[in-house]
Design a protein around this motif. Structure first.
Motif, PDB file in Angstrom:
ATOM      1  N   LYS B  42       1.249   3.500  10.503  1.00  0.00           N
ATOM      2  CA  LYS B  42       0.030   3.216   9.743  1.00  0.00           C
ATOM      3  C   LYS B  42      -0.113   1.720   9.454  1.00  0.00           C
ATOM      4  O   LYS B  42      -1.144   1.117   9.743  1.00  0.00           O
ATOM      5  N   SER B  43       0.929   1.150   8.885  1.00  0.00           N
ATOM      6  CA  SER B  43       0.855  -0.271   8.541  1.00  0.00           C
ATOM      7  C   SER B  43       0.677  -1.116   9.790  1.00  0.00           C
ATOM      8  O   SER B  43      -0.062  -2.102   9.778  1.00  0.00           O
ATOM      9  N   THR B  44       1.365  -0.736  10.847  1.00  0.00           N
ATOM     10  CA  THR B  44       1.254  -1.499  12.085  1.00  0.00           C
ATOM     11  C   THR B  44      -0.192  -1.538  12.558  1.00  0.00           C
ATOM     12  O   THR B  44      -0.708  -2.603  12.907  1.00  0.00           O
ATOM     13  N   MET B 157      -6.501  -1.805   3.049  1.00  0.00           N
ATOM     14  CA  MET B 157      -5.564  -1.604   1.943  1.00  0.00           C
ATOM     15  C   MET B 157      -4.335  -0.846   2.414  1.00  0.00           C
ATOM     16  O   MET B 157      -4.449   0.233   2.997  1.00  0.00           O
ATOM     17  N   ASP B 158      -3.181  -1.431   2.188  1.00  0.00           N
ATOM     18  CA  ASP B 158      -1.934  -0.796   2.620  1.00  0.00           C
ATOM     19  C   ASP B 158      -1.202  -0.239   1.405  1.00  0.00           C
ATOM     20  O   ASP B 158      -0.554  -0.976   0.676  1.00  0.00           O
ATOM     21  N   GLU B 159      -1.301   1.048   1.204  1.00  0.00           N
ATOM     22  CA  GLU B 159      -0.661   1.735   0.075  1.00  0.00           C
ATOM     23  C   GLU B 159      -0.821   0.953  -1.229  1.00  0.00           C
ATOM     24  O   GLU B 159       0.168   0.645  -1.894  1.00  0.00           O
ATOM     25  N   PRO B 160      -2.050   0.631  -1.610  1.00  0.00           N
ATOM     26  CA  PRO B 160      -2.217  -0.252  -2.760  1.00  0.00           C
ATOM     27  C   PRO B 160      -1.792   0.379  -4.077  1.00  0.00           C
ATOM     28  O   PRO B 160      -1.514  -0.327  -5.030  1.00  0.00           O
TER      29      PRO B 160
HETATM   30 MG   LIG Z   1       3.608   0.954   5.755  1.00  0.00          MG
END
Ligand SMILES: [Mg+2]
Ligand SMILES: Nc1ncnc2c1ncn2[C@@H]1O[C@H](COP(=O)(O)OP(=O)(O)OP(=O)(O)O)[C@@H](O)[C@H]1O
Lengths: 279, 347
Positions: B42-44, B157-160
Motif C-alpha cells: 500500500k505505502s509503496t 494519506m498513509d495511515e494518518p
Molecule cells: Mg505502509
C-alpha cells in the motif's frame, strides 16, 4: 543470630564498596583537575613566584607571566598560526565530512560498510609513520611550512569525527521530514537548507568546534611540517628546554583552556556520538 | 479535474516484487481507500504516486497529464505521513504555511489561507506553538492542515490515524471525511483498518501481495467479495467457508444440505456466508456450538460443522450453551460461491 551477622556483613561490604567507588571518582577527578589547577596557579602568578619554592596553593592573580608570554618573540605569531590552521581545519572537515555523513545516513550504495570502516581506518595509521613521507611530499608540492598544508593534515585527523558526528545527527532526523518538504514544493536542496540544516546546525557547530580542538592540540605534524610558520604547540615544543618555567606554564594554560571550554560546550554531542544518553 | 490513472505500475526492490502490474483509476474528487494487510504494498503504491519512490515500470497520470517523471513538488499532490512529519523547528503557523511560502505567496495570503485551514481543523489556538508542545492528535491535525493549505488536486494519506487512540480515531475519521469532501480534492487513503476503510471510502481497493484484488464500493466489497481473500479479510469475524460438491445442474451439496448455486461443471466449490446472515431454523446446516461469546449487541457463537469452524452472530436474546446442536439456515440471497482453485468468486 546468624541472620543478623549476615545482614551486618553485607551492609559492611556495601559500605566499603561505596567508599571504594567514591575514592576512585575522587582520584580520577584529582588526576585531571590537580595538574590543571597547578597550571592555573602558576599562570596567574608572577615569574618570581613560579620559580621560587615552596609554592603557594592560591593564585596571586598576577598577570606578569601572561604578559611575558605575550611579549615573547614569535609567540603571538604562533598563536595566530594556531588559530588560522584550526579555523581552516574546522571549515574543511565540515565541508568534506558533513556531506559524507549525510550520504552515509540517507543513501544505500555498494561498499557502504567498507566506506564506514575506511573512515575509521584513517585513524589507524600513527602520524609519526606518515609524517616523513608527508613532509617529503609537501616539500615537493610546495605545501610545506604553510598553514594550508598543516590544515590539510589536521583535516584528515578531524574528518572521521566530523563524519561520525554528522552521520548520527542526520540519522536522527526522520527522512519523512525531508519527504514532506519535497511534497510541499522543495527540491532536494531547498529541503536540505530549509528543514535539515536548521535542525542539525547546533550539532554541526559542535563537530566544527571539535575539529578546531583537534587541530589546536595537535603537535606532531605541526612540529614536523612547519618551520617558520609554527603553531603554538610546535613553537612551545621547540622552545621547551630553552624557555623559562613561567613561559611554559602560561603556554600550557593557553593551550588547555580553549580545548577544555570547547569540549565542555560540545559534550552533549560527543556523548551522542558514542551512544551514551545524556541528561 | 484530478482523475488519477495508474497504468501497469510494477515495483521491485531487488529480487522482491512489491507491486505487480497495478491498474487503477480514481475519479475526480473520489475518496479511495487502499486496504490490505501489512506489507502488501500500500505505502509503496502511494509513494509512487507521490513521487517519493520510482516505479520499476508503468505510468501514473493525474488530471490527464503523465506525471511519473516529475518530482514530488510538481505533481499537484500533498501528503500526510503516518508519523505526521511536522517540522520541529517551525511553529504550527509556519508549518501550515510552509508550502505556501515555497510558492512565494504574499504574506497576507499566506496568513489568510493558514487561518482558514487552521479553522477547518480546529487548531486556531495552536498556531504559535511548536510541534514538541502538541499532542499526537494535534500534530495529526497540523499535518492535515498543512496538506490542505496547499489546495492540492490530490491528497495522499498513509495511515494518518494509526498512531491515535481508538476514540480520537473515530472522531478524526468523521472529521477528515467531512473536511475532504468539502475541499473537493481527490483523496487516496492508506489503511489496514477495515472499519476505517468501510466508513470513509467511496471506493475500497483491497490489496494482497502486491496486487489489487478488488476495487469497489465498501458495501460491494463486503457483500460481493471478488475473491476468497477479500471475503476472509473483510468483516469481523470474516466470512465462513464450507466445501460444496455438485448435486445436479445448479445444485450443490453442503454438509448434507442441498443449495441452489452456480451452474458450472466444476468438481467442487466453496460455499460462503457471513456470520450475521445465518439464523436458527427448522431445516438447515447442523452445527455444534463450541464457544459462546455474548458481545452485548449480539451473540457470537463459534461452532463446528463437519470438520470446519463456523461462526454465527445471533440475536443477543438467543440461549445457546456450548455443546448444544444448532440448526442454522443461511439467508439464501447472501450465499456466495468461490472456486477453490482460482479462489475467485463464481456467480
Ligand atoms: Mg505502509
Ligand atoms: N526500500 C525498500 N527496500 C526493500 N523492500 C522494501 C522497501 N520498501 C518496502 N519494501 C517491501 O515492500 C513490501 C511492501 O511494503 P509497503 O511499505 O508498501 O507495505 P504496506 O502495505 O504499506 O505495509 P504496512 O501496512 O505495514 O505499512 C514489503 O514487503 C516491504 O518489505
Amino acid at each position: 543470630m546468624t541472620d543478623a551477622t549476615a545482614v551486618g556483613m553485607s551492609a559492611d561490604t556495601r559500605k566499603s564498596g561505596r567508599y571504594l567507588y567514591i575514592a576512585s571518582v575522587a582520584f580520577l577527578c584529582a588526576w585531571v583537575i590537580v595538574p590543571i589547577y597547578f597550571l592555573l596557579i602558576n599562570t596567574l602568578s608572577s615569574p618570581e613566584a613560579v620559580n621560587s619554592f615552596p609554592k603557594s596553593f592560591v593564585p596571586e592573580f598576577d598577570f606578569s607571566s601572561l604578559q611575558f608570554f605575550a611579549g615573547f618573540e614569535g609567540m603571538l605569531t604562533a598563536l595566530k598560526n594556531s588559530v588560522i590552521v584550526a579555523l581552516m581545519t574546522m571549515v574543511m572537515s565540515i565541508i568534506i565530512g558533513a556531506p559524507a555523513g549525510y550520504a552515509l545516513s540517507r543513501f544505500e550504495f555498494p561498499g557502504k560498510g567498507l566506506f564506514r570502516l575506511l573512515i575509521l581506518l584513517t585513524r589507524a595509521f600513527p602520524l609519526p609513520l606518515l609524517a616523513l613521507p608527508l613532509a617529503v611530499m609537501f616539500i615537493q608540492t610546495g605545501l610545506d611550512d604553510t598553514a594550508f598544508g598543516l590544515a590539510l593534515v589536521h583535516t584528515t585527523l578531524a574528518i572521521p569525527f566530523a563524519v561520525l558526528i554528522t552521520f548520527s545527527l542526520f540519522s536522527g532526523i526522520p527522512i519523512e521530514l525531508e519527504e514532506a518538504a519535497w511534497t510541499l514544493g522543495c527540491t532536494r536542496l531547498t529541503a536540505f537548507t530549509k528543514v535539515v540544516l536548521p535542525l542539525i546546525l547546533p550539532g554541526i557547530t559542535a563537530s566544527a568546534i571539535f575539529a578546531f580542538v583537534i587541530s589546536w592540540n595537535e603537535v606532531f605534524a605541526a612540529a614536523v611540517l612547519t618551520i617558520e610558520n609554527r603553531t603554538l604547540t610546535a613553537f612551545l615544543l621547540q622552545n621547551l628546554d630553552t624557555s623559562p618555567l613561567h613561559l611554559k606554564f602560561a603556554g600550557g594554560f593557553i593551550l588547555v583552556v580553549p580545548a577544555l571550554i570547547f569540549i565542555f560546550a560540545v559534550r552533549k554531542y560527543l556523548f551522542a556520538m558514542w551512544g551514551i544518553a545524556n541528561r | 479535474m484530478a482523475e488519477i490513472q495508474i497504468k501497469n505500475v510494477a515495483k521491485s526492490f531487488g529480487a522482491y516484487q512489491a507491486l505487480n502490474n497495478i491498474n487503477l483509476t480514481i475519479a475526480d474528487q473520489e475518496f479511495m481507500v487502499l486496504l490490505g494487510a501489512s506489507g502488501c504494498g500500500k505505502s509503496t503504491l502511494l509513494r509512487i504516486i507521490a513521487g517519493l519512490e520510482t516505479a520499476t515500470s508503468g505510468e501514473v497520470w493525474i488530471g490527464g497529464k503523465r506525471i511519473d517523471h516529475l518530482s514530488p513538488k510538481d505533481r499537484g499532490i500533498a501528503m500526510v505521513f503516518q508519523n505526521y512529519a511536522v517540522f520541529p523547528h517551525l511553529t504550527v503557523f509556519e508549518n501550515i504555511g510552509f508550502g505556501l511560502r515555497m510558492q512565494k505567496l504574499p504574506n497576507d495570503e499566506v496568513t489568510q489561507r493558514v487561518e482558514r485551514v487552521a479553522g477547518l481543523m480546529h487548531i486556531e489556538m495552536l498556531l504559535k506553538r511548536y510541534s514538541g508542545e502538541l499532542s499526537g492528535g494535534q500534530r495529526q491535525r497540523v499535518a492535515v492542515a498543512r496538506a490542505l493549505a496547499m489546495e492540492p488536486d490530490v491528497i495522499l494519506m498513509d495511515e494518518p490515524l494509526s498512531n491515535l487512540d481508538a476514540l480520537l480515531r473515530m472522531e478524526m475519521r468523521a472529521e477528515l471525511k467531512g473536511v475532504l469532501a468539502e475541499s473537493k480534492t481527490t483523496a487516496i487513503y492508506v489503511t489496514h483498518d477495515q472499519v476505517e476503510a468501510m466508513s470513509m471510502a467511496d471506493r475500497i481497493s483491497v490489496m494482497h501481495e502486491g496486487n489489487i484484488v478488488q476495487a469497489a464500493s465498501p458495501i460491494e466489497v463486503y457483500r460481493d467479495p471478488a475473491a476468497k481473500f477479500v471475503a476472509s479479510f473483510i468483516g469481523n469475524p470474516p466470512m465462513n467457508f464450507l466445501p460444496a460438491t455438485p448435486a445436479g445442474a445448479g445444485k450443490w451439496q453442503v454438509s448434507g444440505q442441498t443449495f441452489d448455486g452456480p451452474n458450472t461443471d466444476k468438481a467442487g466449490l466453496q460455499f460462503a456466508i457471513r456470520p450475521e446472515d445465518m439464523a436458527p431454523a427448522e431445516h438447515g446446516l447442523v452445527a455444534t456450538a463450541k464457544i459462546v461469546e455474548p458481545l452485548g449487541a449480539h451473540l457470537l457463537v463459534t461452532c463446528q460443522i463437519d470438520e470446519a469452524q463456523f461462526r454465527v452472530i445471533l440475536d443477543s436474546d438467543t440461549v445457546v450453551k456450548p455443546g448444544q446442536t444448532l440448526t442454522l439456515a443461511p439467508q439464501s440471497d447472501r450465499v456466495r460461491w468461490f472456486d477453490p482453485e482460482t479462489t475467485l468468486a463464481v456467480a
